[in-house]
Design an enzyme around this catalytic site. Structure first.
Site, PDB file in Angstrom:
ATOM      1  N   GLU A 192       0.819  -1.221   0.000  1.00  0.00           N
ATOM      2  CA  GLU A 192       0.000   0.000   0.000  1.00  0.00           C
ATOM      3  C   GLU A 192       0.853   1.272   0.000  1.00  0.00           C
ATOM      4  O   GLU A 192       1.197   1.804   1.057  1.00  0.00           O
ATOM      5  CB  GLU A 192      -0.933   0.023   1.211  1.00  0.00           C
ATOM      6  CG  GLU A 192      -1.824   1.262   1.255  1.00  0.00           C
ATOM      7  CD  GLU A 192      -2.753   1.308   2.457  1.00  0.00           C
ATOM      8  OE1 GLU A 192      -3.535   2.258   2.551  1.00  0.00           O
ATOM      9  OE2 GLU A 192      -2.684   0.392   3.300  1.00  0.00           O
ATOM     10  N   LYS A 234      -2.558  -2.089  -3.081  1.00  0.00           N
ATOM     11  CA  LYS A 234      -3.585  -1.212  -2.523  1.00  0.00           C
ATOM     12  C   LYS A 234      -3.141   0.211  -2.768  1.00  0.00           C
ATOM     13  O   LYS A 234      -2.086   0.636  -2.281  1.00  0.00           O
ATOM     14  CB  LYS A 234      -3.778  -1.483  -1.025  1.00  0.00           C
ATOM     15  CG  LYS A 234      -4.849  -0.599  -0.380  1.00  0.00           C
ATOM     16  CD  LYS A 234      -5.179  -1.036   1.034  1.00  0.00           C
ATOM     17  CE  LYS A 234      -6.230  -0.114   1.651  1.00  0.00           C
ATOM     18  NZ  LYS A 234      -6.659  -0.567   3.009  1.00  0.00           N
TER      19      LYS A 234
END
Length: 357
Positions: A192, A234
């Site tokens: 992420e 992500k």
């Protein structure tokens, strides 16, 4: 006698255990489901409780997260739930581990493993995510506790001179080392790198920064031997800053986001899930719907969601720390999850006026 017949070269997928991880990564991004993030740190969760006048206690945090993981029908739209360290070590009021409750409901348990962002030395205003020390051992313990995937978040702030090259490289390297350790341990890494919405930058500037960050992240992942078929990305959508006077339509956001990802994310990546990153729940869902619209080109990877507040907030407000409100809160949570399921199908509709908040 040794055969001289030509053999197909080995591929990354042939590595021990990787085929299992590829299947596990694919299971997290089925056709119309997504991830639910309930991995807020204790201070962050307490802050949200305080805003609603809910007592900031461990028991209330446990009760609220129990409400979430026991929501009837949640598995219809949610494939995995990201837990925090506190939650994965706790039990429900019935004495069952949260990870076990999720697995029994056909929801994959995951765990946030970074230890938060800290000031990057020599670069005022920039952050680096820490937590690599002892991570191998922590990952083993989390896997033993039932986690099947993990998440690590890095953040990048857009400013006149930020993010710096040093910030991008430091965080990309940490993300890659984390991901390699996950795959070594048998956990699917969710990588992420978040370009924050704070500021007055334009969507075009966000797109430039996001591209630069993603190029470095995937370069570091490759250098560290991470198999992209066995990981999820992500990522933020390409958005203007919250204080930017020009706020693009959901269609423009979708086009800019898709263009950015097509230029930077390998087609072999198992899937992409978007973070909400401060968007309102309705906007996050509407923008996801536009990205999955049939009018846009077919994407090389599944595109889903990994939302926290964008799914949780209505339920938290309804619950308000009162057990009597739990059933109503669960219905609200399920509705928000189903809205995002519709968005994954490109079939979300809402009468809400979609303006940034």
């Amino acid at each position: 006698m040794t055969s001289t017949a030509a053999r197909e070269p080995a591929t990354e997928i042939d590595r021990p255990g990787i085929a299992y991880l590829v299947a596990a990564a694919n299971a997290l991004v089925p056709a119309d489901k997504g991830l639910l993030a309930i991995d807020e740190s204790i201070p962050t969760c307490n802050k949200r409780f305080a805003a609603l006048g809910i007592a900031e206690t461990e028991d209330n945090r446990r009760s609220y997260r129990e409400l979430i993981v026991t929501t009837p029908g949640l598995a219809d739209s949610i494939s995995g739930v990201i837990l925090c360290d506190e939650t994965i070590r706790e039990n429900t009021s019935g004495g069952h581990a949260f990870a076990t409750v999720l697995a029994n409901r056909d929801i994959v348990p995951g765990i946030k493993v970074d230890r938060g962002t800290h000031p990057l030395a020599g670069h005022p205003g920039e952050k680096v995510t820490e937590g690599l020390d002892g991570l191998r051992e922590r990952l083993v313990r989390y896997a033993e506790s039932g986690a099947r995937f993990a998440k690590w978040r890095a953040v990048f702030t857009i400013g006149p001179a930020t993010p710096s090259r040093a910030c991008i490289e430091a965080n990309a390297h940490a993300l890659a080392r984390y991901a390699a350790l996950c795959q070594e341990t048998g956990l699917v890494p969710v990588v992420e790198p978040e370009v924050l919405m704070t500021g007055d930058h334009t969507a075009a500037r966000c797109g430039e920064v996001t591209e630069t960050v993603l190029r470095e992240v995937f370069s570091q992942l490759h250098m560290n031997g991470v198999v992209v078929e066995a990981m999820l990305l992500k990522i933020n959508m390409v958005l203007p800053g919250l204080d930017c006077p020009i706020q693009e339509s959901v269609e423009d956001v979708a086009e800019a986001t898709i263009s950015c990802l097509r230029r930077t994310v390998p087609a072999a990546t198992a899937g992409i899930v978007f973070l909400s990153g401060g968007q309102s729940g309705d906007l996050a869902t509407a923008r996801l719907d536009a990205i999955n619209s049939a009018e846009l080109p077919i994407l090389p990877w599944p595109v889903g969601f990994s939302y926290g507040r964008a799914i949780q907030q209505p339920a938290l407000s309804i619950w308000d720390g009162q057990d009597a409100n739990a059933a109503a809160a669960q219905r609200a949570l399920r509705q928000r999850a189903e809205n995002n399921q519709d968005a994954r199908r490109g079939k979300y509709t809402s009468s809400t006026v979609l303006t940034p908040t």
